[in-house]
Design an enzyme around this catalytic site. Sequence first.
Site, PDB file in Angstrom:
ATOM      1  CG  ASN A  98       0.826  -4.111   9.744  1.00  0.00           C
ATOM      2  OD1 ASN A  98       1.473  -3.081   9.210  1.00  0.00           O
ATOM      3  ND2 ASN A  98       1.732  -5.076  10.133  1.00  0.00           N
ATOM      4  N   GLY A 140       6.902  -4.192   4.519  1.00  0.00           N
ATOM      5  CA  GLY A 140       6.080  -4.868   3.607  1.00  0.00           C
ATOM      6  C   GLY A 140       6.646  -6.169   3.340  1.00  0.00           C
ATOM      7  CB  SER A 141       4.945  -8.678   0.781  1.00  0.00           C
ATOM      8  OG  SER A 141       5.252  -7.914  -0.508  1.00  0.00           O
ATOM      9  CB  VAL A 142       9.385 -11.150   0.491  1.00  0.00           C
ATOM     10  CG1 VAL A 142      10.512 -11.580  -0.386  1.00  0.00           C
ATOM     11  CG2 VAL A 142       9.675 -11.787   2.005  1.00  0.00           C
ATOM     12  N   GLY A 176       9.505  -5.724  -1.061  1.00  0.00           N
ATOM     13  CA  GLY A 176      11.052  -5.260  -0.856  1.00  0.00           C
ATOM     14  C   GLY A 176      11.698  -5.708  -2.066  1.00  0.00           C
ATOM     15  CD  GLU A 231       9.591  -5.317  10.050  1.00  0.00           C
ATOM     16  OE1 GLU A 231       8.787  -6.261   9.741  1.00  0.00           O
ATOM     17  OE2 GLU A 231       9.090  -4.265  10.667  1.00  0.00           O
ATOM     18  CB  CYS A 289       6.091  -8.787   9.377  1.00  0.00           C
ATOM     19  SG  CYS A 289       6.635  -7.529  10.450  1.00  0.00           S
ATOM     20  CD  GLU A 296      12.590  -0.557  10.168  1.00  0.00           C
ATOM     21  OE1 GLU A 296      12.797   0.364   9.899  1.00  0.00           O
ATOM     22  OE2 GLU A 296      11.979  -1.430  10.403  1.00  0.00           O
TER      23      GLU A 296
END
Length: 497
Positions: free
Chosen positions: A167, A241-243, A246, A263, A298, A477
Amino acid sequence: MITSELGPDLSTRLPDALPKQRELYYGGAWQAPRSGVYLRSTSPGTQADLGPYALAGADDVDAAVSAARQAFPAWRETAPLARAALLRQAAAVIRAHALELALIDAADCGNPVKQMQDDAVIAATQLEYFAGLVLELKGETIPTMNGSLDYTLREPLGVVARIIPFNHPFMFAAGKIAAPLAAGNTVVVKPPEQAPLSTLRLFELIAAIFPPGVLNCVTGERSTGAALSAHPDVAAVALIGSVNAGKAVMRTAADDLKKVLLELGGKNAMIAYPDADLEKMPLGAVRGMNFTWCGQSCGSTSRLFLHESIHDEVLARIIELTATLHRPGLPTDMRTTMGALVSREQMDKALSYVESAVAEGARVAHGGRRSADPALAQGYFVEPTILSGVTPTMRVAREEIFGPVLAVLKWSDEDDLFAAVNGVEYGLTASIWTTSLRTAHRAAARVQAGYVWINGSSAHFIGAPFGGYKQSGIGREECKEELLEFTQTKNVNVTLD
């Protein structure tokens, strides 16, 4: 140098901006992939072929990690202020090439070029911020019972893998190297396969600032990221990124007990109380949805909970503002205020959620379709969409879409409200709108999210910790804690007698 004086439509300037190097970068040099395989990058806005980029296999990843590991001892011994000076030098280069990098991302990931210039400012600011923190890597002295001297040291981890999302590609590629490099680690960056080109141009601009092997880049597919995460010489993996992504990183990192910083996704809530400022709140809801990026953020507040006493008035105002502020357009045009989704997969996913919501009883209050503009027919453009009549049990209210779809829910009872707000697996951000200080603090305490705005939305503030609760991530972060994530503590006890 590409400048805004060239006119609103910058598409003809894209060939001058695109990276010339399409290989892998490690050990201070551009390297061809050992397999000889190259992939193609395609613009989501026009379907134009943007050219090749290398597919890094396991052998390439091993070579990049080896280069980073060899560079680590000298980099960790480099004086902190010397490391900081190089980070500031990189920041200055990024600021000077802001529009060029923004134009590449506009073509490659679909976000509007005008707004993407802000990504350069954000990335440069992060590099400068962490450069300023290098002398904060301090230890402590600990009192002992036997008169010995006990102290701690903060030491870098080694090789850090940074896996970048699609993104905001160059913003994350540039900004997210700052903390690990400042702490004395070496870094291997893996750009998104959907939009790798701005990272390659970034490396053309700044990689040579650092000693060979300190900063490296491997492009490729998910298999490239998996090989990087699983490599035994990688000490830590950081991913945005996405769950599911992760969880995949955690599984591969588990074998070597690597440190992870994640994240991840969000299904974030915005809550409007009856006393909310109705002049400011509707605009906050539109901004919080991040329609500019087609909702591909996100932190987007994609669930809007409106108290029943203000629901109809606020919904009407949000529809009006959305129609005025956001209409899909070509990403490389400076007049565009809403770009394209990054891929057909993302477009189809967003539209399928709209269909699902309608089937479950929601109403399309605005948008809900692929753009009908003939000039956009080749791209992945979806109208900014607002769904009303949504209930907490609907899929559109529970699952992350990562698309331009705002779900509006009506509430009356506060306990039921927070049961719905907190009843999802995510907990990244939340936004609360009220003019009551007491209500604001009590609501902030009840919401299960790592980053909460009161009478605001979307904005990030350097130094303020960003990260999620529950399945929205691990770690923080954009703050000092991020710097410490890339260190480990050593305790030293000295017998003095």
